[in-house]
Design an enzyme around this catalytic site. Structure first.
Site, PDB file in Angstrom:
ATOM      1  CG  LEU A   1     -11.766   4.479  -2.595  1.00  0.00           C
ATOM      2  CD1 LEU A   1     -11.251   5.829  -2.912  1.00  0.00           C
ATOM      3  CD2 LEU A   1     -11.803   3.211  -0.919  1.00  0.00           C
TER       4      LEU A   1
ATOM      5  CG  PHE B   1      -2.577  -0.460   1.020  1.00  0.00           C
ATOM      6  CD1 PHE B   1      -3.191  -1.009   0.042  1.00  0.00           C
ATOM      7  CD2 PHE B   1      -3.473   1.420   1.732  1.00  0.00           C
ATOM      8  CE1 PHE B   1      -4.323  -1.421  -0.123  1.00  0.00           C
ATOM      9  CE2 PHE B   1      -4.246   0.895   1.441  1.00  0.00           C
ATOM     10  CZ  PHE B   1      -4.920   0.061   0.431  1.00  0.00           C
TER      11      PHE B   1
ATOM     12  NE  ARG C   1      -5.459   6.305   0.600  1.00  0.00           N
ATOM     13  CZ  ARG C   1      -5.942   5.638   1.258  1.00  0.00           C
ATOM     14  NH1 ARG C   1      -6.362   6.920   2.226  1.00  0.00           N
ATOM     15  NH2 ARG C   1      -5.992   4.464   1.069  1.00  0.00           N
TER      16      ARG C   1
ATOM     17  CD  GLU D   1      -2.808   3.599  -1.115  1.00  0.00           C
ATOM     18  OE1 GLU D   1      -3.145   4.743  -0.867  1.00  0.00           O
ATOM     19  OE2 GLU D   1      -1.789   3.580  -0.239  1.00  0.00           O
TER      20      GLU D   1
ATOM     21  CG  HIS E   1      -8.928   7.139  -1.995  1.00  0.00           C
ATOM     22  ND1 HIS E   1      -7.606   7.510  -3.451  1.00  0.00           N
ATOM     23  CD2 HIS E   1      -8.542   6.497  -1.375  1.00  0.00           C
ATOM     24  CE1 HIS E   1      -7.724   6.163  -3.289  1.00  0.00           C
ATOM     25  NE2 HIS E   1      -7.656   6.111  -2.295  1.00  0.00           N
TER      26      HIS E   1
ATOM     27  CG  HIS F   1     -10.917   8.235   1.620  1.00  0.00           C
ATOM     28  ND1 HIS F   1     -11.796   7.384   0.570  1.00  0.00           N
ATOM     29  CD2 HIS F   1     -10.015   7.623   1.913  1.00  0.00           C
ATOM     30  CE1 HIS F   1     -11.600   6.094   1.373  1.00  0.00           C
ATOM     31  NE2 HIS F   1     -10.397   6.534   2.098  1.00  0.00           N
TER      32      HIS F   1
ATOM     33  NE  ARG G   1      -7.024   7.404   6.920  1.00  0.00           N
ATOM     34  CZ  ARG G   1      -7.377   5.844   5.977  1.00  0.00           C
ATOM     35  NH1 ARG G   1      -6.625   4.896   6.073  1.00  0.00           N
ATOM     36  NH2 ARG G   1      -8.612   6.541   4.793  1.00  0.00           N
TER      37      ARG G   1
ATOM     38  CD  GLN H   1      -6.512   9.946   2.791  1.00  0.00           C
ATOM     39  OE1 GLN H   1      -6.708   9.120   3.495  1.00  0.00           O
ATOM     40  NE2 GLN H   1      -5.241  10.475   3.163  1.00  0.00           N
TER      41      GLN H   1
HETATM   42  C1  LIG Z   1     -15.346   3.659   0.748  1.00  0.00           C
HETATM   43  C2  LIG Z   1     -13.961   3.466   1.728  1.00  0.00           C
HETATM   44  C3  LIG Z   1     -13.460   2.970   1.662  1.00  0.00           C
HETATM   45  C4  LIG Z   1     -12.481   3.279   2.947  1.00  0.00           C
HETATM   46  N1  LIG Z   1     -11.119   1.404   2.614  1.00  0.00           N
HETATM   47  C5  LIG Z   1     -10.297   1.465   4.171  1.00  0.00           C
HETATM   48  C6  LIG Z   1      -9.593   0.673   4.210  1.00  0.00           C
HETATM   49  O1  LIG Z   1      -9.290  -0.166   3.229  1.00  0.00           O
HETATM   50  N2  LIG Z   1      -8.613   0.267   4.787  1.00  0.00           N
HETATM   51  C7  LIG Z   1      -8.511   1.740   6.092  1.00  0.00           C
HETATM   52  O2  LIG Z   1      -8.052   1.393   6.831  1.00  0.00           O
HETATM   53  N3  LIG Z   1      -9.719   2.442   6.016  1.00  0.00           N
HETATM   54  C8  LIG Z   1      -9.934   2.913   4.925  1.00  0.00           C
HETATM   55  N4  LIG Z   1     -11.282   3.450   5.336  1.00  0.00           N
HETATM   56  C9  LIG Z   1     -11.634   4.774   5.655  1.00  0.00           C
HETATM   57  C10 LIG Z   1     -12.122   3.845   7.210  1.00  0.00           C
HETATM   58  O3  LIG Z   1     -12.697   2.090   6.348  1.00  0.00           O
HETATM   59  C11 LIG Z   1     -12.554   4.166   8.136  1.00  0.00           C
HETATM   60  O4  LIG Z   1     -12.304   5.637   8.934  1.00  0.00           O
HETATM   61  C12 LIG Z   1     -12.958   3.434   9.248  1.00  0.00           C
HETATM   62  O5  LIG Z   1     -14.241   2.528   9.084  1.00  0.00           O
HETATM   63  C13 LIG Z   1     -14.295   4.235  10.091  1.00  0.00           C
HETATM   64  O6  LIG Z   1     -14.687   3.555  11.166  1.00  0.00           O
HETATM   65  P1  LIG Z   1     -15.359   4.822  12.140  1.00  0.00           P
HETATM   66  O7  LIG Z   1     -16.119   3.670  13.690  1.00  0.00           O
HETATM   67  O8  LIG Z   1     -14.701   5.555  13.241  1.00  0.00           O
HETATM   68  O9  LIG Z   1     -17.277   5.087  11.856  1.00  0.00           O
HETATM   69  P2  LIG Z   1     -18.038   4.486  10.810  1.00  0.00           P
HETATM   70  O10 LIG Z   1     -17.331   2.449  10.426  1.00  0.00           O
HETATM   71  O11 LIG Z   1     -18.043   5.003   9.334  1.00  0.00           O
HETATM   72  O12 LIG Z   1     -19.197   3.825  11.718  1.00  0.00           O
HETATM   73  C14 LIG Z   1     -20.020   5.379  12.268  1.00  0.00           C
HETATM   74  C15 LIG Z   1     -20.974   5.248  12.982  1.00  0.00           C
HETATM   75  O13 LIG Z   1     -21.426   6.106  14.075  1.00  0.00           O
HETATM   76  C16 LIG Z   1     -23.184   5.683  13.588  1.00  0.00           C
HETATM   77  N5  LIG Z   1     -23.796   7.591  14.048  1.00  0.00           N
HETATM   78  C17 LIG Z   1     -22.817   8.882  13.408  1.00  0.00           C
HETATM   79  N6  LIG Z   1     -23.600   9.677  13.827  1.00  0.00           N
HETATM   80  C18 LIG Z   1     -24.435   9.509  15.309  1.00  0.00           C
HETATM   81  C19 LIG Z   1     -25.453   9.763  15.498  1.00  0.00           C
HETATM   82  N7  LIG Z   1     -26.034  11.321  16.143  1.00  0.00           N
HETATM   83  N8  LIG Z   1     -26.311   9.232  16.215  1.00  0.00           N
HETATM   84  C20 LIG Z   1     -26.123   7.814  16.098  1.00  0.00           C
HETATM   85  N9  LIG Z   1     -25.579   7.015  15.420  1.00  0.00           N
HETATM   86  C21 LIG Z   1     -24.321   7.881  14.826  1.00  0.00           C
HETATM   87  C22 LIG Z   1     -23.698   5.493  12.425  1.00  0.00           C
HETATM   88  O14 LIG Z   1     -24.649   4.755  12.474  1.00  0.00           O
HETATM   89  C23 LIG Z   1     -22.575   3.769  12.850  1.00  0.00           C
HETATM   90  O15 LIG Z   1     -22.683   3.233  13.122  1.00  0.00           O
HETATM   91  C24 LIG Z   1     -12.104   3.876   3.865  1.00  0.00           C
HETATM   92  C25 LIG Z   1     -13.467   4.139   4.454  1.00  0.00           C
HETATM   93  C26 LIG Z   1     -14.157   4.473   2.777  1.00  0.00           C
HETATM   94  C27 LIG Z   1     -15.192   5.669   2.685  1.00  0.00           C
END
Ligand SMILES: Cc1cc2nc3c(=O)[nH]c(=O)nc-3n(C[C@H](O)[C@H](O)[C@H](O)COP(=O)(O)OP(=O)(O)OC[C@H]3O[C@@H](n4cnc5c(N)ncnc54)[C@H](O)[C@@H]3O)c2cc1C
Length: 607
Positions: free
Chosen positions: A268, A135, A302, A271, A258, A369, A414, A256
């Protein structure tokens, strides 16, 4: 708006006293990887834990993560956590906190194996060990040749992780509040956070969840930008809740972009596509990354690759009828590699472009991203506030983990594969710290009615807004304007003039928001109400981002100032803290001292 006086005091206390209430040891807001990893730790320790999510847990954005999760397992090429740490510090453009980065990189291998044991179906090598792909920004031996550090389940790694974590939480009897929207924290007069007021989306009824600790895991704010890779729900609600509670947000100027979003649409292309051997070409068929990053080429960081694409297009070497994108070439990889390692992105490309990457090049352009900034925490997940110059203290009862938090392990940029790692490492760390906290704090502290009333008033004033006559704004149009302003005035390249205009424009949107009315006043599943609440959050975060960006007069990581093209460590190697009150900024030093190894001093960053 923001005027609670439309609702009389007597009426309000009647509503507050009849409010439905539930009590748990611990409240987790957010059911992505960060929230679920923390909840699992807590539930396994026999704490009563409530997880609130505005969507069904497995629809959280973590499910969309494609490429994988970094850990120095050394299954494919030689590796160790110290090299991973070096790459992360360098990738962060020396804004990352080195104690937290060491902690994360050291924990990585253990946590990947732990995920494997709870059921994540990682892709395999022939000898049965976990497959790892190269990566961006990964090196062997502190900046040497390319490493292969990203553990992947084909290109659906987040999907695999999120589903396994959800299943384990069900098994551990975590209590889920699915499709509940968190509105605001509840506090007491000593500043303890004692839970949150949430809205049951199905019925439109509020619910007070009291808890000894509250963990925010609400994810990023990709919806600030018109073209982005994020789910529509990524509106930064947890960050905005913190701002309203007087807590600052950190390093918001670092967003960031992407490099490889589908041109014009933003979805997306991982990568991992370049990790598997794909590369970028301009309209002359030139592999232009060789000019910008002679060693790492297409696998430079990135920020570096996004700027290179932007400059190719700006200088007239873009592809397509308007020269507005570049091409990502995968057609030389062969159908076996694409079908086995990149099936998900092949599907995305077929669906949205009607072409097959096995035979054709893909039009790509940078897309918003990932939110590097967030709620300031330490490496135990505690939310921290500055108290006086140079010192900070934890906000009692409040934790944050995942993309909404800023530990800070990603600093100004990141590395791919480090976020899935961040969310499980710090979700677990926060869970562990909460377990210790719960041993000390055995009783629920009494909730301060005033804070409940304040939260209720902010929620109920939308009812009053239905009657306002005169100029009306719609949520949809205003959200679109905000996204376009952010994209145009706070994008990949920035300067003083453009950012100053950006601040003015977001402030205009903030003012226009006062005229938003809620035409649909129904209670059941009123998504218009949810979107209005989300827009209010987005506007606060748009302001935080553009004001922090205007103030930072240097280029570092993802923050690229045309008028200040160099990094300035003397003046700017520090974290920014933006406060909602007076829209003011403070700064705090970067933690350059790791836990056990020598510090990596700032060097010129070349790939
Ligand atoms: C398309 C894509 C591909 C990616 N690929 C990678 C990868 O390959 N490798 C990597 O390391 N990272 C990757 N990332 C980044 C990574 O996936 C995310 O940063 C990470 O998964 C975020 O996880 P999280 O638990 O912080 O939040 P999220 O998974 O975004 O979850 C947020 C949660 O908060 C809840 N929530 C939000 N607001 C409220 C509210 N007001 N009330 C109640 N609930 C709420 C939502 O319902 C959800 O359950 C990618 C991101 C994207 C967008």
């Amino acid at each position: 708006m923001g005027d609670a006086s439309v609702i009389s005091g007597g009426f309000m206390s009647a509503i507050t006293s009849s409010l439905r209430r539930r009590r748990f040891d611990s409240l987790v807001i957010g059911a992505g990887g960060g929230g679920l990893r923390a909840a699992l730790q807590l539930a396994r320790a026999d704490a009563t834990v409530a997880v609130v999510s505005k969507v069904f847990p497995t629809r959280s954005h973590t499910v969309a993560a494609q490429g994988g999760m970094n850990a120095a397992l050394a299954n494919v090429l030689p590796d160790n956590w110290h090299w991973h740490m070096y790459d992360t510090v360098k990738g962060s453009d020396y804004l990352g906190d080195q104690d937290a980065i060491e902690y994360m990189c050291r924990a990585a291998s253990h946590l990947v194996v732990e995920l494997e044991h709870i059921g994540v179906p990682f892709s395999r090598l022939d000898d049965g060990s976990i497959y790892q792909r190269p990566f961006g920004g990964q090196s062997q031996n502190f900046g040497g040749v390319q490493a292969a550090r990203t553990c992947a389940a084909a290109d659906r790694t987040g999907h695999a992780i999120l589903h396994s974590l959800y299943q384990q939480n069900i098994r551990a009897r975590t209590h889920f509040f699915d499709e509940y929207f968190a509105l605001d924290f509840i506090k007491d007069d000593q500043g303890y956070i004692l839970g949150a007021l949430v809205l049951e989306i199905a019925t439109g009824e509020p619910l007070l969840i009291e808890a000894k600790t509250t963990l925010l895991a609400t994810g990023g704010v990709g919806q600030l930008f018109a073209t982005n890779t994020n789910a529509r729900i990524n509106t930064g609600d947890g960050l905005a809740m913190s701002l309203r509670a007087g807590i600052p947000v950190q390093d918001m100027e670092f967003f960031q972009f992407h490099p490889t979003g589908i041109a014009g649409r933003g979805m997306l292309i991982t990568e991992g596509a370049r990790g598997e051997g794909g590369y970028l070409v301009n309209k002359d068929g030139e592999r232009f990354m060789e000019r910008y990053a002679p060693n790492a080429k297409d696998l430079a960081s990135r920020d570096v690759v996004s700027r290179a694409i932007y400059m190719e297009v700006r200088d007239g070497r873009g592809c397509g009828p308007e020269g507005s994108y570049v091409h990502l070439k995968l057609d030389h990889l062969g159908s076996d590699v694409i079908k086995k390692r990149l099936p998900g992105i092949r599907e995305t490309i077929k669906t949205f472009l009607g072409i097959d990457p096995i035979n054709e090049v893909i039009p790509v352009y940078p897309t918003a991203h990932y939110t590097m900034g967030g709620i300031p925490t330490n490496r135990f997940g505690q939310v921290v506030m500055p108290i006086k110059k140079g010192a900070e203290e934890a906000v009692p009862g409040l934790y944050a983990a995942g993309e909404c938090a800023c530990v800070s392990v990603h600093g100004a940029n990141r590395l791919g594969g480090n976020s899935l790692l961040d969310i499980v490492v710090f979700g677990r760390a926060a869970g562990n710290h909460i377990i210790e906290y719960l041993k000390e704090v055995r009783q629920h502290r009494p909730v301060d009615n005033e804070s409940v009333e304040q939260a209720m008033a902010r929620f109920l004033r939308w009812d009053a807004r239905a009657q306002v006559e005169g100029q009306e704004e719609t949520v949809d149009a205003l959200r679109r304007s905000l996204q376009q302003v952010m994209e145009k005035y706070c994008g990949v390249f920035r300067d003083d003039t453009i950012l100053t205009q950006g601040v003015e424009k977001v402030r205009e949107i903030e003012a226009r928001f006062q005229n938003v009315v809620l035409r649909d006043q129904s209670k059941c599943f009123n998504t218009a109400r949810i979107e209005a609440l989300e827009l209010e959050n987005l506007i606060d975060l748009g302001l935080a981002t553009v004001i922090s960006a205007l103030a930072r007069k240097e280029s570092r990581g993802a923050h690229s100032r045309i008028d200040y093209p160099e990094r300035d460590d003397l003046a700017w190697m520090k974290h920014s803290l933006y406060f909602k009150e007076e829209q003011r900024l403070e700064y705090k030093p970067v933690r350059t001292q790791p836990l056990t190894v020598d510090s990596f001093p700032p060097k010129k960053r070349v790939y």
